[in-house]
Motif scaffolding. Structure first.
Motif, short mmCIF file in Angstrom:
data_model
loop_
_atom_site.label_atom_id
_atom_site.label_comp_id
_atom_site.label_asym_id
_atom_site.label_seq_id
_atom_site.Cartn_x
_atom_site.Cartn_y
_atom_site.Cartn_z
N ARG A 1 1.43 -1.20 0.18
CA ARG A 1 -0.13 0.16 -0.28
C ARG A 1 0.91 0.73 -0.17
O ARG A 1 1.86 1.29 0.80
CB ARG A 1 -1.24 0.10 1.50
N TRP A 2 0.36 2.66 -0.10
CA TRP A 2 1.46 3.65 -0.53
C TRP A 2 1.43 4.26 1.00
O TRP A 2 0.13 3.97 2.12
CB TRP A 2 0.59 4.59 -1.43
N CYS A 3 2.31 5.06 1.20
CA CYS A 3 1.71 6.00 3.06
C CYS A 3 2.90 6.83 2.24
O CYS A 3 3.85 7.32 1.82
CB CYS A 3 2.73 4.93 3.98
N LEU A 4 1.85 8.51 1.88
CA LEU A 4 2.41 9.20 1.80
C LEU A 4 2.67 10.45 3.33
O LEU A 4 1.95 10.55 3.89
CB LEU A 4 1.03 9.86 1.29
N ARG B 1 8.89 1.49 5.30
CA ARG B 1 8.48 0.95 4.11
C ARG B 1 8.71 -0.65 4.56
O ARG B 1 8.68 -1.53 4.54
CB ARG B 1 10.00 0.67 3.23
N ALA C 1 4.78 -0.35 3.16
CA ALA C 1 4.26 0.34 2.05
C ALA C 1 5.46 1.17 1.44
O ALA C 1 6.76 0.98 1.54
CB ALA C 1 3.74 1.51 3.40
N ASN C 2 4.77 0.98 0.65
CA ASN C 2 5.49 2.00 -0.17
C ASN C 2 5.41 3.83 -0.27
O ASN C 2 4.16 4.22 0.19
CB ASN C 2 5.35 2.45 -2.09
N GLU D 1 5.57 7.81 -0.22
CA GLU D 1 5.84 9.15 -1.16
C GLU D 1 6.07 9.92 -0.35
O GLU D 1 5.03 10.32 0.53
CB GLU D 1 5.28 9.29 -2.72
N GLN E 1 -2.41 -2.33 -7.08
CA GLN E 1 -3.06 -1.83 -6.43
C GLN E 1 -4.86 -2.37 -6.28
O GLN E 1 -5.70 -1.97 -5.62
CB GLN E 1 -3.45 -0.17 -6.39
#
Ligand code: NAP
Length: 307
Positions: free
Chosen positions: A145-148, A167, A171-172, A174, A292
């Motif tokens: 999943r993304w972590c912003l 990470r 998580a990915n 950005e 995703q």
């Protein structure tokens, strides 16, 4: 097991997101000690019993004392008061973060209270389920999943360390400007949730279709709406109250598009409908290609909602 990234992490709020972080930290050894605080003794006891916290405290201030990383994982409306309460107890050099679904409002609520001796690095993991509370978490929630992060001018070493922490939980990561984050999330999450709430409300009000028919024939489309519309009411109330402008902007555009489709249906304009659905199908394929649309491992169903 990886080497611990932090010595002591304090989770403030012990619901879905915090408990998932606790499980992930335990599973991959990311903090030597995990402590926590929640409003109710019931939730604090559950965190200890389940084992994703080593220790819990009755007050948020006591929980953050000595912590290298403090994560605010409460509904957005509760963040300002908690930031004010913990500020005097924070260890100099600590990182304060959060997981709130709206970023500019959290920054406005939290940053003014924090001392200059800590780094404030707001974060938002785009992961979640419709469940809440300390029993709902699981270690793999953040996998793929993304972590912003919306760090602004925060100390770069603190930002990099928090990024490596996320990470390590799968998580990915950005970075983004908070305002842009709120617009992106209004499109990808907040407005879709509102539409799901509305559609379930429509079915509830429609007397020509009985309740048993709605339940019995709720094939994929409506069933998915009901799952999303079962998300936590407090959390979602706060999302709409704090991401008002972006959500209203997207909702306005949504309404315009809806009228275009409504007119096409009324006029029998099959070409317009076909073109429109062809474009939307391409977006769906893009999401699948970006990986995703995967169900979270070990959870047995789609856990990709988030906020
Ligand atoms: P949750 O499961 O409903 O848990 C909320 C936790 O906050 C509970 O432990 C609750 O304690 C505690 N709490 C509430 N008010 C408090 C206060 N004033 N002082 C201390 N503790 C308090 O919530 P969640 O889903 O983990 O969401 C937490 C945050 O993550 C929200 O800001 C949300 O926007 C964000 N987020 C959620 C998702 C999602 O899909 N759920 C995804 C990404 C980000 P009690 O149990 O004692 O009441």
């Amino acid at each position: 097991m990886t080497a611990p990234i932090y010595d002591r992490v304090a989770l403030i709020g012990l619901g879905l997101i915090a408990s998932s972080m606790g499980h992930a930290m335990k599973k991959w050894g990311l903090s030597r000690t995990v402590v926590g605080h929640a409003r109710s003794a019931k939730t604090r006891d559950a965190a200890l019993e389940i084992g994703f916290c080593d220790e819990v405290f009755d007050t948020a201030a006591a929980a953050v004392a000595g912590a290298d990383l403090v994560v605010l994982a409460v509904p957005i409306g509760a963040m300002a008061e908690l930031a004010q309460e913990i500020a005097p107890a924070l260890k100099p050099g600590a990182t304060v973060s959060d997981v709130g679904s709206v970023k500019q409002a959290v920054i406005n609520a939290v940053a003014p209270h924090l001392p200059g001796s800590v780094a404030f690095v707001p974060a938002h993991p785009l992961a979640g389920t419709e469940h809440s509370g300390p029993h709902s978490g699981f270690a793999t929630l953040f996998q793929n999943r993304w972590c912003l992060l919306t760090p602004g001018t925060a100390d770069r070493a603190a930002v990099e360390k928090l990024a490596s922490f996320w990470r390590a939980m799968g998580a990915n990561v950005e970075e983004m400007e908070p305002e842009h984050h709120d617009l992106v999330l209004a499109v990808t999450s907040h407005t879709p949730h509102l539409i799901a709430y509305t559609m379930v409300g429509v079915a509830d009000h429609l007397r020509r279709v009985t309740e048993s028919e709605v339940v019995k024939y709720s094939a994929a489309g409506f069933r998915d709406f009901t799952r999303i519309a079962a998300s936590d009411p407090t959390m979602w109330r706060d999302v709409f109250l704090t991401n008002r402008e972006a959500t209203l902007d997207i909702l306005g555009r949504f309404t315009e598009e809806l009228f275009v489709l409504q007119r096409a249906i009324r006029m029998g304009d099959g070409a317009l409908l076909h073109d429109y659905f062809t474009r939307t199908r391409a977006i769906r394929r893009g999401i699948i290609e970006a990986g995703q649309d995967t169900a979270a491992p070990n959870f047995g169903r789609n856990a990709g909602e988030g906020s």
